[in-house]
Design a protein around this motif. Structure first.
Motif, PDB file in Angstrom:
ATOM      1  N   LEU A  19       0.832  -1.204   0.000  1.00  0.00           N
ATOM      2  CA  LEU A  19       0.000   0.000   0.000  1.00  0.00           C
ATOM      3  C   LEU A  19       0.868   1.257   0.000  1.00  0.00           C
ATOM      4  O   LEU A  19       0.575   2.215  -0.722  1.00  0.00           O
ATOM      5  CB  LEU A  19      -0.934   0.007   1.214  1.00  0.00           C
ATOM      6  N   LYS A  20       1.939   1.229   0.772  1.00  0.00           N
ATOM      7  CA  LYS A  20       2.830   2.391   0.820  1.00  0.00           C
ATOM      8  C   LYS A  20       3.486   2.613  -0.542  1.00  0.00           C
ATOM      9  O   LYS A  20       3.618   3.753  -0.989  1.00  0.00           O
ATOM     10  CB  LYS A  20       3.896   2.213   1.899  1.00  0.00           C
ATOM     11  N   GLY A  21       3.868   1.540  -1.211  1.00  0.00           N
ATOM     12  CA  GLY A  21       4.454   1.666  -2.542  1.00  0.00           C
ATOM     13  C   GLY A  21       3.477   2.280  -3.531  1.00  0.00           C
ATOM     14  O   GLY A  21       3.829   3.191  -4.296  1.00  0.00           O
ATOM     15  N   GLN A  22       2.253   1.777  -3.538  1.00  0.00           N
ATOM     16  CA  GLN A  22       1.232   2.317  -4.442  1.00  0.00           C
ATOM     17  C   GLN A  22       0.943   3.776  -4.125  1.00  0.00           C
ATOM     18  O   GLN A  22       0.837   4.622  -5.027  1.00  0.00           O
ATOM     19  CB  GLN A  22      -0.060   1.504  -4.347  1.00  0.00           C
ATOM     20  N   LEU A  23       0.817   4.070  -2.852  1.00  0.00           N
ATOM     21  CA  LEU A  23       0.514   5.435  -2.431  1.00  0.00           C
ATOM     22  C   LEU A  23       1.697   6.370  -2.715  1.00  0.00           C
ATOM     23  O   LEU A  23       1.491   7.522  -3.099  1.00  0.00           O
ATOM     24  CB  LEU A  23       0.154   5.440  -0.943  1.00  0.00           C
ATOM     25  N   SER A  24       2.903   5.880  -2.552  1.00  0.00           N
ATOM     26  CA  SER A  24       4.096   6.686  -2.855  1.00  0.00           C
ATOM     27  C   SER A  24       4.119   7.083  -4.324  1.00  0.00           C
ATOM     28  O   SER A  24       4.446   8.222  -4.666  1.00  0.00           O
ATOM     29  CB  SER A  24       5.379   5.912  -2.534  1.00  0.00           C
ATOM     30  N   ARG A  26       1.516   7.339  -6.237  1.00  0.00           N
ATOM     31  CA  ARG A  26       0.392   8.264  -6.424  1.00  0.00           C
ATOM     32  C   ARG A  26       0.711   9.670  -5.933  1.00  0.00           C
ATOM     33  O   ARG A  26       0.398  10.656  -6.584  1.00  0.00           O
ATOM     34  CB  ARG A  26      -0.809   7.736  -5.635  1.00  0.00           C
ATOM     35  N   LEU A  27       1.338   9.741  -4.760  1.00  0.00           N
ATOM     36  CA  LEU A  27       1.599  11.034  -4.125  1.00  0.00           C
ATOM     37  C   LEU A  27       2.968  11.602  -4.477  1.00  0.00           C
ATOM     38  O   LEU A  27       3.205  12.788  -4.285  1.00  0.00           O
ATOM     39  CB  LEU A  27       1.491  10.895  -2.597  1.00  0.00           C
ATOM     40  N   GLY A  28       3.862  10.729  -4.942  1.00  0.00           N
ATOM     41  CA  GLY A  28       5.202  11.181  -5.287  1.00  0.00           C
ATOM     42  C   GLY A  28       6.097  11.418  -4.083  1.00  0.00           C
ATOM     43  O   GLY A  28       7.117  12.084  -4.189  1.00  0.00           O
ATOM     44  N   ASN A  29       5.737  10.847  -2.922  1.00  0.00           N
ATOM     45  CA  ASN A  29       6.517  11.086  -1.718  1.00  0.00           C
ATOM     46  C   ASN A  29       6.300   9.928  -0.742  1.00  0.00           C
ATOM     47  O   ASN A  29       5.215   9.789  -0.171  1.00  0.00           O
ATOM     48  CB  ASN A  29       6.077  12.407  -1.084  1.00  0.00           C
ATOM     49  N   GLY A 141      16.151  27.031   6.611  1.00  0.00           N
ATOM     50  CA  GLY A 141      15.859  26.347   5.352  1.00  0.00           C
ATOM     51  C   GLY A 141      16.038  24.848   5.384  1.00  0.00           C
ATOM     52  O   GLY A 141      16.192  24.213   4.333  1.00  0.00           O
ATOM     53  N   LEU A 142      16.017  24.239   6.566  1.00  0.00           N
ATOM     54  CA  LEU A 142      16.160  22.786   6.658  1.00  0.00           C
ATOM     55  C   LEU A 142      14.881  22.093   6.223  1.00  0.00           C
ATOM     56  O   LEU A 142      13.783  22.587   6.488  1.00  0.00           O
ATOM     57  CB  LEU A 142      16.491  22.371   8.095  1.00  0.00           C
ATOM     58  N   PRO A 143      14.992  20.929   5.578  1.00  0.00           N
ATOM     59  CA  PRO A 143      13.798  20.166   5.219  1.00  0.00           C
ATOM     60  C   PRO A 143      13.086  19.670   6.484  1.00  0.00           C
ATOM     61  O   PRO A 143      13.729  19.386   7.498  1.00  0.00           O
ATOM     62  CB  PRO A 143      14.337  18.977   4.418  1.00  0.00           C
ATOM     63  N   GLN A 144      11.786  19.563   6.400  1.00  0.00           N
ATOM     64  CA  GLN A 144      10.997  19.168   7.570  1.00  0.00           C
ATOM     65  C   GLN A 144      11.404  17.795   8.100  1.00  0.00           C
ATOM     66  O   GLN A 144      11.477  17.592   9.306  1.00  0.00           O
ATOM     67  CB  GLN A 144       9.510  19.196   7.229  1.00  0.00           C
ATOM     68  N   TYR A 145      11.693  16.849   7.197  1.00  0.00           N
ATOM     69  CA  TYR A 145      12.070  15.510   7.656  1.00  0.00           C
ATOM     70  C   TYR A 145      13.391  15.545   8.430  1.00  0.00           C
ATOM     71  O   TYR A 145      13.589  14.792   9.379  1.00  0.00           O
ATOM     72  CB  TYR A 145      12.133  14.515   6.496  1.00  0.00           C
TER      73      TYR A 145
END
Length: 176
Positions: A19-24, A26-29, A141-145
């Motif tokens: 599911l995470k692969g499919q959703l990734s 779809r969402l590009g992230n 300017g650091l990325p949120q992750y």
């Protein structure tokens, strides 16, 4: 057809990577996909407290993907409400002069300094974690992750603290 919420949650756990692969895709992230699936689990858990069944779910996998996608879109919309760095810079520039080609008057400079100091006080009085997140993401300017990893908190918490910080600033700007 009736689908038991427990079976949907079991399907989510059993097929999480798929599911995470499919959703990734779809969402590009992938991080957003993981967060959306976590929110889906919480969504299902909340429904379970209210009811034990969902009616008319013919394809449980598609249902889970749709719920996760909708939750990701909702999150994205809430993030879009943030004040961008460009908007903050434009605001600061506008404080100094109404016309970028003109030299600001001493009165305008003094007024601008007072406004900037008031915004600095607003940021200083934010809860420590919120202030830290805001400063790291918006000023450094650091990325949120990356901020999440450095602070040992989830990406969702970073997003929520950043949203609250920016809402405070937006309310201040509207009152001006």
């Amino acid at each position: 057809m009736t689908t038991n919420l427990a079976s949907l949650k079991a399907l989510l756990v059993a097929r999480y990577d798929e599911l995470k692969g499919q959703l990734s895709r779809r969402l590009g992230n992938p991080e957003l996909a993981g967060d959306a699936l976590q929110e889906t689990w919480l969504h299902l858990h909340g429904k379970e407290a209210a009811s034990t069944e969902i009616n008319a779910v013919h394809n449980p996998t598609a249902y889970l993907l749709r719920v996760a996608s909708n939750l990701a879109v909702d999150e994205h919309r809430s993030v879009e409400r943030f004040v961008s760095v460009g908007e903050i810079e434009a605001f600061a520039d506008a404080l100094v002069t109404d016309d970028p080609g003109r030299v600001p008057t001493p009165a305008r400079i003094a007024e601008s300094r007072e406004t900037i100091q008031a915004m600095a006080r607003l940021i200083e009085h934010m809860p420590a974690r919120r202030r830290e997140v805001f400063m790291a993401v918006r000023l450094e300017g650091l990325p949120q992750y990356e901020v999440a990893a450095q602070m040992g908190i989830s990406l969702r918490v970073v997003e929520r603290e950043l949203q609250r910080a920016q809402e405070q600033i937006a309310q201040y700007v509207k009152r001006m």
